[in-house]
Design an enzyme around this catalytic site. Structure first.
Site, PDB file in Angstrom:
ATOM      1  N   GLY A  66      -2.772   0.424 -11.120  1.00  0.00           N
ATOM      2  CA  GLY A  66      -2.671   0.845  -9.726  1.00  0.00           C
ATOM      3  C   GLY A  66      -1.519   1.827  -9.618  1.00  0.00           C
ATOM      4  O   GLY A  66      -0.776   2.025 -10.577  1.00  0.00           O
ATOM      5  N   SER A  90      -1.342   4.234 -15.784  1.00  0.00           N
ATOM      6  CA  SER A  90      -2.372   4.640 -16.761  1.00  0.00           C
ATOM      7  C   SER A  90      -3.760   4.811 -16.154  1.00  0.00           C
ATOM      8  O   SER A  90      -4.732   4.237 -16.632  1.00  0.00           O
ATOM      9  CB  SER A  90      -2.412   3.628 -17.913  1.00  0.00           C
ATOM     10  OG  SER A  90      -1.172   3.566 -18.557  1.00  0.00           O
ATOM     11  N   GLY A 132       4.109   1.018  -6.652  1.00  0.00           N
ATOM     12  CA  GLY A 132       4.291   0.218  -5.455  1.00  0.00           C
ATOM     13  C   GLY A 132       3.103  -0.656  -5.106  1.00  0.00           C
ATOM     14  O   GLY A 132       3.134  -1.368  -4.099  1.00  0.00           O
ATOM     15  N   ALA A 133       2.060  -0.645  -5.934  1.00  0.00           N
ATOM     16  CA  ALA A 133       0.862  -1.447  -5.645  1.00  0.00           C
ATOM     17  C   ALA A 133       1.077  -2.927  -5.948  1.00  0.00           C
ATOM     18  O   ALA A 133       0.332  -3.770  -5.469  1.00  0.00           O
ATOM     19  CB  ALA A 133      -0.341  -0.924  -6.422  1.00  0.00           C
ATOM     20  N   GLY A 134       2.084  -3.256  -6.758  1.00  0.00           N
ATOM     21  CA  GLY A 134       2.363  -4.654  -7.074  1.00  0.00           C
ATOM     22  C   GLY A 134       1.983  -5.076  -8.487  1.00  0.00           C
ATOM     23  O   GLY A 134       1.860  -6.265  -8.767  1.00  0.00           O
ATOM     24  N   SER A 193       3.603  -5.014 -11.504  1.00  0.00           N
ATOM     25  CA  SER A 193       4.595  -5.845 -12.201  1.00  0.00           C
ATOM     26  C   SER A 193       4.751  -7.202 -11.530  1.00  0.00           C
ATOM     27  O   SER A 193       4.873  -8.227 -12.207  1.00  0.00           O
ATOM     28  CB  SER A 193       5.950  -5.131 -12.253  1.00  0.00           C
ATOM     29  OG  SER A 193       5.846  -3.939 -13.002  1.00  0.00           O
TER      30      SER A 193
END
Length: 174
Positions: A17, A88, A20-22, A24
């Site tokens: 994603g 990626s 900031g999509a979450g 990690s």
């Protein structure tokens, strides 16, 4: 006594994603449910596997993403469960992963830009708005959104624990 035969099958859970999509956050939340799994984070991988001069243009990002993919395959081929959190976003990488990785599970975190900007954990959106960051994926550098991910999660509309539950269901059913 050493056992004979090949190692048990590994798998790769590829969480992708935009910034900031979450990615990690979800990957780290998943780890307690996968004892012995290996967590790879794109930012950490860039520091370890990329050269200090690896760029952020499409070709540099694509080359680095293919290194990540091959590294994940190496570990999975040795029986490891690998959880990778990485942008990626390239069709070539997703296709290669599907063709070569054992137990490949592609998870796309599809959070709207407003939510990603509100989180902005690394300050990238703010820096890009001020002209301090160039070649930001999904902003001024084009990305390929996954065409056929196994799971799509909107991390702005669905709470982390619910995203985790859906991901665990997908892992168990795979």
């Amino acid at each position: 006594m050493a056992s004979s035969g090949s190692p048990p099958g590994g798998r790769v859970i590829w969480i992708t994603g935009l910034s900031g999509a979450g990615k990690s956050t979800l990957a780290r939340a998943l780890m307690p449910y996968l004892p012995g799994a290996v967590l790879l984070d794109g930012d950490e991988l860039r520091a370890v596997l990329g050269t200090p001069h690896t760029g952020f243009d499409r070709q540099s990002r694509l080359a680095l993403a293919m290194i990540y993919a091959r590294f994940c395959k190496l570990l999975a081929d040795q029986g490891q469960t690998v959880v990778i959190a990485t942008i990626s976003l390239f069709h070539e990488v997703h296709a290669w992963n599907r063709a070569h990785m054992p137990g490949y599970l592609e998870v796309f975190l599809d959070a709207p830009e407003a939510a990603r900007r509100a989180r902005d954990p690394k300050g990238l959106y703010a820096a890009a708005d001020q002209g301090q960051v160039a070649q930001m994926a999904g902003q001024d550098t084009a990305v390929d959104l996954p065409e056929i991910p196994h799971l799509i999660l909107n991390t702005a509309a669905v709470a982390l624990d619910q995203c985790l539950d859906r991901l665990l269901q997908e892992i168990r059913s795979a």
